[in-house]
Design a protein around this motif. Structure first.
Motif, PDB file in Angstrom:
ATOM      1  N   GLY A  30       3.616  -6.012  -6.209  1.00 19.09           N
ATOM      2  CA  GLY A  30       3.509  -6.624  -7.518  1.00 19.09           C
ATOM      3  C   GLY A  30       4.464  -6.032  -8.533  1.00 19.09           C
ATOM      4  N   VAL A  31       4.756  -4.733  -8.419  1.00 18.19           N
ATOM      5  CA  VAL A  31       5.635  -4.059  -9.384  1.00 18.19           C
ATOM      6  C   VAL A  31       7.075  -4.000  -8.887  1.00 18.19           C
ATOM      7  N   MET A  32       7.264  -3.645  -7.614  1.00 16.09           N
ATOM      8  CA  MET A  32       8.602  -3.388  -7.093  1.00 16.09           C
ATOM      9  C   MET A  32       9.182  -4.553  -6.311  1.00 16.09           C
ATOM     10  N   LYS A  33       8.346  -5.549  -5.994  1.00 21.26           N
ATOM     11  CA  LYS A  33       8.765  -6.691  -5.169  1.00 21.26           C
ATOM     12  C   LYS A  33       9.305  -6.230  -3.818  1.00 21.26           C
ATOM     13  N   VAL A  34       8.624  -5.232  -3.243  1.00 21.22           N
ATOM     14  CA  VAL A  34       9.018  -4.664  -1.959  1.00 21.22           C
ATOM     15  C   VAL A  34       7.829  -4.719  -1.011  1.00 21.22           C
ATOM     16  N   LEU A  35       8.041  -5.203   0.215  1.00 19.84           N
ATOM     17  CA  LEU A  35       7.024  -5.159   1.253  1.00 19.84           C
ATOM     18  C   LEU A  35       7.122  -3.803   1.945  1.00 19.84           C
ATOM     19  N   ASN A  36       6.186  -2.910   1.640  1.00 16.42           N
ATOM     20  CA  ASN A  36       6.206  -1.561   2.191  1.00 16.42           C
ATOM     21  C   ASN A  36       5.563  -1.560   3.574  1.00 16.42           C
ATOM     22  N   LEU A  37       6.376  -1.698   4.609  1.00 13.98           N
ATOM     23  CA  LEU A  37       5.856  -1.766   5.973  1.00 13.98           C
ATOM     24  C   LEU A  37       5.327  -0.428   6.472  1.00 13.98           C
ATOM     25  N   ALA A  38       5.544   0.640   5.710  1.00 13.90           N
ATOM     26  CA  ALA A  38       5.010   1.951   6.091  1.00 13.90           C
ATOM     27  C   ALA A  38       3.584   2.144   5.577  1.00 13.90           C
ATOM     28  N   HIS A  39       3.054   1.173   4.834  1.00  8.83           N
ATOM     29  CA  HIS A  39       1.748   1.355   4.197  1.00  8.83           C
ATOM     30  C   HIS A  39       0.649   1.634   5.212  1.00  8.83           C
ATOM     31  N   THR A  40       0.574   0.837   6.277  1.00  9.85           N
ATOM     32  CA  THR A  40      -0.500   1.055   7.247  1.00  9.85           C
ATOM     33  C   THR A  40      -0.269   2.317   8.074  1.00  9.85           C
ATOM     34  N   SER A  41       0.981   2.773   8.170  1.00  9.63           N
ATOM     35  CA  SER A  41       1.228   4.060   8.832  1.00  9.63           C
ATOM     36  C   SER A  41       0.610   5.194   8.033  1.00  9.63           C
ATOM     37  N   THR A  42       0.665   5.090   6.700  1.00  8.78           N
ATOM     38  CA  THR A  42       0.037   6.129   5.873  1.00  8.78           C
ATOM     39  C   THR A  42      -1.484   6.042   5.976  1.00  8.78           C
ATOM     40  N   ILE A  43      -2.029   4.841   6.187  1.00  6.26           N
ATOM     41  CA  ILE A  43      -3.479   4.722   6.420  1.00  6.26           C
ATOM     42  C   ILE A  43      -3.869   5.460   7.694  1.00  6.26           C
ATOM     43  N   VAL A  44      -3.096   5.252   8.760  1.00  5.48           N
ATOM     44  CA  VAL A  44      -3.390   5.931  10.029  1.00  5.48           C
ATOM     45  C   VAL A  44      -3.185   7.435   9.889  1.00  5.48           C
ATOM     46  N   LEU A  45      -2.157   7.852   9.134  1.00 11.50           N
ATOM     47  CA  LEU A  45      -1.954   9.277   8.878  1.00 11.50           C
ATOM     48  C   LEU A  45      -3.169   9.862   8.171  1.00 11.50           C
ATOM     49  N   ALA A  46      -3.678   9.163   7.159  1.00 14.18           N
ATOM     50  CA  ALA A  46      -4.873   9.630   6.451  1.00 14.18           C
ATOM     51  C   ALA A  46      -6.074   9.685   7.389  1.00 14.18           C
TER      52      ALA A  46
END
Length: 294
Positions: A30-46
């Motif tokens: 919504g802010v950067m207009k970027v699809l962050n494909l690493a987002h779910t990797s950080t979920i798995v890291l957490a």
């Protein structure tokens, strides 16, 4: 009738967790207009960090997720400063490629550190349930969804009622105008990205309790997250919550009334059908400039 109510309740509980998993993703877009494909990797890291803390200390994994949140905030800030900001200066479109590279690298690091065997955190209430007449509410799902809803309300309050939130909204509308009124755009972007990654702290904790996971699980979850944000409307915070509820309920209904093997297929077919009619998503009618705030 009780089966239908039971199914809908379970779907909504799952949807609450899906909404938290998707909130950081849709905030960044919504802010950067970027699809962050690493987002779910950080979920798995957490999830791995939560599981590791639970294994070493016996601390409730959902409480451990609250502690992991600040760690993920710091990781998100470093990720933005070290990768995202640098890539954006070269070419904004390369951020998609860079985030995919980060996701792949994180998967490899997690495999080296924790191995490739499936993990899961099983607290004492893992197999317990609350009974409301004939209705059965699994304790773990209820706690995970309750924590997710509290954090989502907190994130919404942050965006609406604090200076940081107002700065993020201003940058979402127009970065140049935000800079003219004295907002440090680069610092705000770093904070916003870090907040988006911080949401994965509790999301990963919920994942560790409700599902088994391996380093490559992010490939499965990126599909669900994308479905949620596309269904609700890319960049729409409220849309992500609505899309998560619809996805969770549709999966539960498919498992109960069709076949569990179709549970991860039918919802996506429904989404494709919806997008043929309304390609901007359910709540994506307004311009993308206010996407993080919708």
């Amino acid at each position: 009738m009780i089966l239908l109510v039971q199914t809908v309740v379970l779907g909504l509980l799952a949807g609450g967790v899906y909404a938290l998993m998707s909130s950081g993703f849709t905030l960044v877009f919504g802010v950067m207009k970027v699809l962050n494909l690493a987002h779910t990797s950080t979920i798995v890291l957490a999830a791995f960090l939560t599981w590791w803390v639970w294994q070493r200390t016996g601390l409730d994994p959902l409480l451990a997720g609250v502690l992991v949140g600040p760690v993920m905030y710091g990781f998100g800030w470093l990720l933005y400063r070290g990768v995202v900001a640098r890539v954006q200066r070269i070419d904004h479109e390369l951020t998609l490629v860079a985030s995919f590279g980060v996701a792949t690298a994180l998967g490899g690091v997690m495999a080296l550190v924790w191995g490739t065997d499936a993990k899961a955190a099983t607290p004492s209430y893992f197999n317990s349930s609350f009974h409301l007449g004939e209705l059965v509410v699994p304790t773990a799902q209820l706690y995970a969804c309750g924590g997710a809803v509290v954090l989502l309300l907190g994130l919404y309050g942050l965006l609406r009622g604090t200076f940081v939130g107002r700065a993020i909204r201003a940058c979402s509308a127009d970065r140049d105008s935000a800079a003219l009124v004295g907002i440090d755009v680069e610092r705000t972007m770093a904070r916003m990205f870090a907040i988006g990654v911080a949401t994965t702290g509790f999301a990963g904790a919920a994942l560790s309790v409700l599902y088994q996971f391996v380093p490559d699980s992010h490939y499965v979850w990126i599909g669900r997250v994308l479905c949620v944000v596309i269904l609700g409307g890319l960049g729409s915070f409220a849309g992500a919550a609505l899309g998560a509820a619809i996805l969770g309920v549709s999966e539960a209904l498919t498992s109960s009334y069709v076949d569990t093997r179709w549970a991860t297929t039918v919802p996506y077919l429904l989404i494709v059908a919806l997008l043929l009619v309304r390609p901007q998503g359910l709540l994506g009618g307004r311009g993308r400039a206010d996407g993080a705030l919708a």
